[in-house]
Design an enzyme around this catalytic site. Structure first.
Site, PDB file in Angstrom:
ATOM      1  N   ARG A 197       0.844  -1.189   0.000  1.00  0.00           N
ATOM      2  CA  ARG A 197       0.000   0.000   0.000  1.00  0.00           C
ATOM      3  C   ARG A 197       0.888   1.250   0.000  1.00  0.00           C
ATOM      4  O   ARG A 197       1.989   1.235   0.576  1.00  0.00           O
ATOM      5  CB  ARG A 197      -0.918   0.005   1.222  1.00  0.00           C
ATOM      6  CG  ARG A 197      -1.923  -1.154   1.215  1.00  0.00           C
ATOM      7  CD  ARG A 197      -2.793  -1.147   2.460  1.00  0.00           C
ATOM      8  NE  ARG A 197      -3.757  -2.249   2.441  1.00  0.00           N
ATOM      9  CZ  ARG A 197      -3.493  -3.473   2.931  1.00  0.00           C
ATOM     10  NH1 ARG A 197      -2.332  -3.720   3.492  1.00  0.00           N
ATOM     11  NH2 ARG A 197      -4.409  -4.426   2.857  1.00  0.00           N
ATOM     12  N   LYS A 231      -2.795  -2.445   7.695  1.00  0.00           N
ATOM     13  CA  LYS A 231      -4.234  -2.207   7.743  1.00  0.00           C
ATOM     14  C   LYS A 231      -4.951  -3.304   8.519  1.00  0.00           C
ATOM     15  O   LYS A 231      -5.882  -3.035   9.278  1.00  0.00           O
ATOM     16  CB  LYS A 231      -4.783  -2.127   6.315  1.00  0.00           C
ATOM     17  CG  LYS A 231      -6.276  -1.850   6.237  1.00  0.00           C
ATOM     18  CD  LYS A 231      -6.724  -1.734   4.795  1.00  0.00           C
ATOM     19  CE  LYS A 231      -8.220  -1.447   4.705  1.00  0.00           C
ATOM     20  NZ  LYS A 231      -8.681  -1.330   3.308  1.00  0.00           N
ATOM     21  N   HIS A 251      -2.213   3.383  -5.622  1.00  0.00           N
ATOM     22  CA  HIS A 251      -2.757   2.050  -5.348  1.00  0.00           C
ATOM     23  C   HIS A 251      -2.773   1.184  -6.604  1.00  0.00           C
ATOM     24  O   HIS A 251      -2.908  -0.029  -6.516  1.00  0.00           O
ATOM     25  CB  HIS A 251      -4.182   2.166  -4.797  1.00  0.00           C
ATOM     26  CG  HIS A 251      -4.234   2.292  -3.307  1.00  0.00           C
ATOM     27  ND1 HIS A 251      -4.153   1.216  -2.465  1.00  0.00           N
ATOM     28  CD2 HIS A 251      -4.345   3.385  -2.513  1.00  0.00           C
ATOM     29  CE1 HIS A 251      -4.236   1.625  -1.216  1.00  0.00           C
ATOM     30  NE2 HIS A 251      -4.344   2.935  -1.207  1.00  0.00           N
ATOM     31  N   ARG A 264      -0.778  -2.081  -7.028  1.00  0.00           N
ATOM     32  CA  ARG A 264      -1.315  -3.302  -6.415  1.00  0.00           C
ATOM     33  C   ARG A 264      -2.274  -4.008  -7.357  1.00  0.00           C
ATOM     34  O   ARG A 264      -2.215  -5.233  -7.532  1.00  0.00           O
ATOM     35  CB  ARG A 264      -2.014  -2.956  -5.096  1.00  0.00           C
ATOM     36  CG  ARG A 264      -1.045  -2.530  -4.014  1.00  0.00           C
ATOM     37  CD  ARG A 264      -1.736  -1.938  -2.802  1.00  0.00           C
ATOM     38  NE  ARG A 264      -2.629  -2.855  -2.101  1.00  0.00           N
ATOM     39  CZ  ARG A 264      -2.221  -3.807  -1.284  1.00  0.00           C
ATOM     40  NH1 ARG A 264      -0.923  -4.018  -1.094  1.00  0.00           N
ATOM     41  NH2 ARG A 264      -3.101  -4.565  -0.644  1.00  0.00           N
ATOM     42  N   HIS A 290      -3.846  -9.117   2.258  1.00  0.00           N
ATOM     43  CA  HIS A 290      -5.288  -9.185   2.449  1.00  0.00           C
ATOM     44  C   HIS A 290      -5.595 -10.273   3.478  1.00  0.00           C
ATOM     45  O   HIS A 290      -4.733 -11.094   3.797  1.00  0.00           O
ATOM     46  CB  HIS A 290      -5.995  -9.489   1.126  1.00  0.00           C
ATOM     47  CG  HIS A 290      -6.004  -8.324   0.190  1.00  0.00           C
ATOM     48  ND1 HIS A 290      -6.294  -8.438  -1.156  1.00  0.00           N
ATOM     49  CD2 HIS A 290      -5.748  -7.008   0.396  1.00  0.00           C
ATOM     50  CE1 HIS A 290      -6.210  -7.251  -1.730  1.00  0.00           C
ATOM     51  NE2 HIS A 290      -5.886  -6.365  -0.800  1.00  0.00           N
ATOM     52  N   TYR A 298      -3.533 -16.792   8.231  1.00  0.00           N
ATOM     53  CA  TYR A 298      -2.185 -17.278   7.977  1.00  0.00           C
ATOM     54  C   TYR A 298      -1.175 -16.353   8.639  1.00  0.00           C
ATOM     55  O   TYR A 298      -1.347 -15.142   8.669  1.00  0.00           O
ATOM     56  CB  TYR A 298      -1.902 -17.319   6.472  1.00  0.00           C
ATOM     57  CG  TYR A 298      -2.526 -18.503   5.751  1.00  0.00           C
ATOM     58  CD1 TYR A 298      -2.029 -19.780   5.949  1.00  0.00           C
ATOM     59  CD2 TYR A 298      -3.585 -18.324   4.881  1.00  0.00           C
ATOM     60  CE1 TYR A 298      -2.590 -20.870   5.280  1.00  0.00           C
ATOM     61  CE2 TYR A 298      -4.147 -19.390   4.204  1.00  0.00           C
ATOM     62  CZ  TYR A 298      -3.649 -20.672   4.408  1.00  0.00           C
ATOM     63  OH  TYR A 298      -4.202 -21.725   3.745  1.00  0.00           O
TER      64      TYR A 298
END
Length: 406
Positions: free
Chosen positions: A242, A269, A332, A335, A359, A369
């Site tokens: 990001r 985030k 952005h 990404r 994410h 994870y």
């Protein structure tokens, strides 16, 4: 005899406290220091009591008599005027303590511990600019859906419907917190579902065509701005983190010998630590940059102060100077570029891609994870991505998009 304003003004300062009676229990207490206090003497439940009615001349003779008469009516109705005043004061203080602004700031203080700083400041800024001026002092339990909608419509009227939706979401969170803490019984924000104008979903501009990506990379190589900004531009497609994570990167987070970048949870985030494997192409750029900024804290320090990172508009402004419009490419966008090409062109597993994008990816048992999950596969993916970008930059063979099998 009843008091008069003239008599009160001409009354000399006494050597000791003196009472000037007006009748009906009202008198003016003259003190040696010159202060003049209105008092109402009454009996309730067999006990003599006093009620302060203000000071003269701030409270005039007429005002004092009006307050006396109101107190006498309460007595006639079986109400203790002094106890009634204390109850009103306590209720007022409770209402003030449970105002929307007080509750909202309390909610924000608790929640912001798990937010990144930029996200927390944006939410508070929305509330301070768009809600507190109109609803901040209102008891949160008394705010109606109609009042909230009228306040939100001010945001809509200035052409910021999308912001209005975000503010409504934040208000709903505040009301739910008020309910949970016993200061409200219902959430009026829930009643406004569908009340605001719908907002068309827009995606941040991104370049995903391989030929256009190659042209962008060559433009970055030819960028004529500062070396620090140029390094940020070069790293943005290679790392596809990001924009805020890139510009706030610190040298202590990097191990160039191990070729990895460890981002702490407080910067992410999703509030989970994140690991970015570094391809040799990225390490080479970082070593060149380290020679310039490696003695400081940030990879990309502000031109104004090395104690702060570069502006969040630095990369975006550089793209604009390179000729890329707002509907062509954004910070952005790197990404989205990586996500699309890694999936559609290089055919890496979606969960590897999503995990590298930081994410929320869950295992079969629904657990998040950890940061080293699929690390070997992600290293290979990041290397393949860097090599692919080199090929596009050189104008080499471009792998065509393939339609996915449904």
């Amino acid at each position: 005899m009843a008091l008069s304003d003239t008599g009160i003004r001409k009354a000399p300062h006494p050597d000791k406290p003196k009472k000037l009676a007006d009748g009906g229990g009202l008198y003016l207490l003259l003190n040696p220091n010159g202060s003049k206090w209105w008092r109402f003497k009454y009996r309730y439940a067999g006990k003599e009591k006093l009620l302060s009615l203000g000071t003269y001349p701030d409270t005039s003779l007429a005002d004092a008599r009006e307050k006396r008469d109101a107190a006498r009516k309460q007595l006639a109705a079986g109400i203790d005027p002094g106890a009634h005043r204390k109850a009103e004061k306590a209720a007022g203080e409770e209402r003030a303590a449970n105002s929307f602004e007080v509750v909202a700031r309390e909610w924000h203080a608790k929640q912001s511990k798990s937010w990144v700083e930029l996200h927390a400041s944006r939410i508070m800024l929305r509330l301070e600019n768009d809600i507190f001026p109109w609803l901040g002092t209102r008891p949160i339990a008394d705010i109606s859906a109609k009042e909230l909608l009228a306040t939100l419509n001010r945001i809509v009227d200035r052409g910021a419907a999308e912001s209005a939706h975000r503010v409504l979401q934040n208000c709903g969170q505040v009301f739910r917190y008020a309910i949970a803490t016993g200061r409200a019984e219902r959430n009026p924000a829930a009643d406004l579902r569908g009340a605001l104008p719908s907002v068309k979903q827009t995606h941040l501009a991104a370049i995903t065509d391989p030929n256009a990506i190659g042209a962008l990379l060559r433009s970055i190589d030819g960028y004529q701005g500062s070396f620090v900004t140029k390094c940020a531009l070069k790293l943005a497609p290679l790392l596809f983190v990001r924009p805020g994570e890139l510009r706030q990167a610190e040298w202590t987070e990097f191990d160039l010998d191990k070729a990895q970048w460890n981002l702490p949870a407080e910067k992410m985030k999703m509030r989970e630590p994140h690991l970015v494997p570094l391809a040799p192409q990225a390490v080479e750029i970082l070593r060149e940059l380290h020679a310039l900024t490696g003695r400081g804290r940030y990879l990309f320090p502000s031109a104004r102060s090395p104690q702060r990172p570069m502006s969040n508009n630095a990369v975006l402004s550089a793209l604009r100077r390179m000729g890329y419009a707002t509907d062509e490419m954004s910070g952005h966008g790197f990404r989205a570029m990586a996500r699309t090409v890694l999936d559609e062109v290089l055919h890496f597993r979606p969960d590897y891609i999503e995990h590298q994008l930081a994410h929320a990816v869950r295992d079969p048992n629904g657990r998040a994870y950890n940061r080293t999950a699929h690390l070997t596969e992600r290293k290979k993916m990041m290397q393949a991505w860097a090599d692919y970008l080199d090929g596009l930059r050189a104008g080499g063979k471009v792998v065509a998009f393939k339609s996915k099998v449904s």
